[in-house]
Design an enzyme around this catalytic site. Structure first.
Site, PDB file in Angstrom:
ATOM      1  N   VAL A 190       8.736  33.511  34.711  1.00  0.00           N
ATOM      2  CA  VAL A 190       7.694  34.915  33.497  1.00  0.00           C
ATOM      3  C   VAL A 190       7.172  34.913  34.645  1.00  0.00           C
ATOM      4  O   VAL A 190       6.209  34.060  35.218  1.00  0.00           O
ATOM      5  CB  VAL A 190       7.444  34.466  32.403  1.00  0.00           C
ATOM      6  N   SER A 191       6.656  36.494  34.569  1.00  0.00           N
ATOM      7  CA  SER A 191       5.334  37.431  35.728  1.00  0.00           C
ATOM      8  C   SER A 191       4.269  36.602  35.440  1.00  0.00           C
ATOM      9  O   SER A 191       3.506  35.852  35.883  1.00  0.00           O
ATOM     10  CB  SER A 191       5.695  38.232  35.977  1.00  0.00           C
ATOM     11  N   THR A 192       3.368  36.517  34.058  1.00  0.00           N
ATOM     12  CA  THR A 192       2.105  36.231  32.960  1.00  0.00           C
ATOM     13  C   THR A 192       2.554  34.916  32.546  1.00  0.00           C
ATOM     14  O   THR A 192       3.340  35.102  31.735  1.00  0.00           O
ATOM     15  CB  THR A 192       1.682  37.965  32.789  1.00  0.00           C
ATOM     16  N   GLN A 221       3.284  35.822  29.230  1.00  0.00           N
ATOM     17  CA  GLN A 221       5.137  36.174  28.269  1.00  0.00           C
ATOM     18  C   GLN A 221       5.257  34.681  28.473  1.00  0.00           C
ATOM     19  O   GLN A 221       4.735  33.898  28.870  1.00  0.00           O
ATOM     20  CB  GLN A 221       5.867  37.010  30.107  1.00  0.00           C
TER      21      GLN A 221
END
Length: 196
Positions: A9-11, A14
């Protein structure tokens, strides 16, 4: 054949839970599951790097979707090719794509062609942009260093900022910055000598 899993996931806002659950349901054991909470724009992610070192010929990496492996198409395809060269297959569960078998080799070939075409398009756009910028007078390369002593000498001769700028082919604001810096230095030297 060992199954490995990769989730990203990017962050931190999330959740990896859904991807992890899907990978475990597909048969990936927890100790063979690697994750990252980081942008897909870089290939230098801790979980991905560890996974690259762990897999061996005959292993299969499961990933829920293509975009979980990475965002940059060329980098992602190069990574898939790297895995393929050491005999490691990659399966994207939700996308129904696999690099296994004869069809898998075809997928890798097609993906490689796509990456090559994308690199060529980027190169063409970059060159077009450079040519357009040059036509508008933009100069590329390192900026020239400015002879500060010459600016100060011309000021001592009584020239104004506009004349100095014109004579030295630099911006008037640059002349003002140099003169202001020199004024500050002179004040600093005065304070230091006055305090002793």
């Amino acid at each position: 054949m060992r199954l490995f899993g990769y989730a990203r996931v990017s962050t931190g806002q999330q959740s990896l839970d859904l991807q992890v659950k899907t990978l475990k349901a597909a048969g990936v054991k927890p100790h063979r599951l690697f994750t990252d909470t980081e942008s897909g724009s870089t290939m230098h992610r801790d979980g991905l790097q560890v996974l690259r070192h762990k897999v061996e010929e005959g292993d299969v990496i499961l990933i829920t979707k293509l975009d979980r492996l990475g965002r940059d198409t060329a980098d992602m395809i190069q990574l898939i090719k790297d895995f393929d060269e050491v005999g490691v297959a990659v399966r994207f569960l939700d996308d129904g794509i696999s690099t296994e078998g004869a069809m898998g080799k075809m997928v890798v070939t097609i993906l490689s062609a796509v990456a090559q075409a994308e690199r060529q398009r980027i190169l063409e756009r970059t060159n077009e942009g450079r040519l357009e910028a040059k036509a508008k007078g933009v100069q590329f390369g390192r900026k020239r260093s400015i002879d500060r002593k010459k600016v100060l000498a011309l000021k001592e001769q009584g020239l104004g900022a506009t004349d100095i700028a014109r004579q030295m082919s630099i911006g008037r604001s640059t002349v003002y910055v140099i003169l202001q810096d020199e004024k500050k230095r002179t004040m600093q030297r005065g304070k230091l000598s006055g305090g002793t």
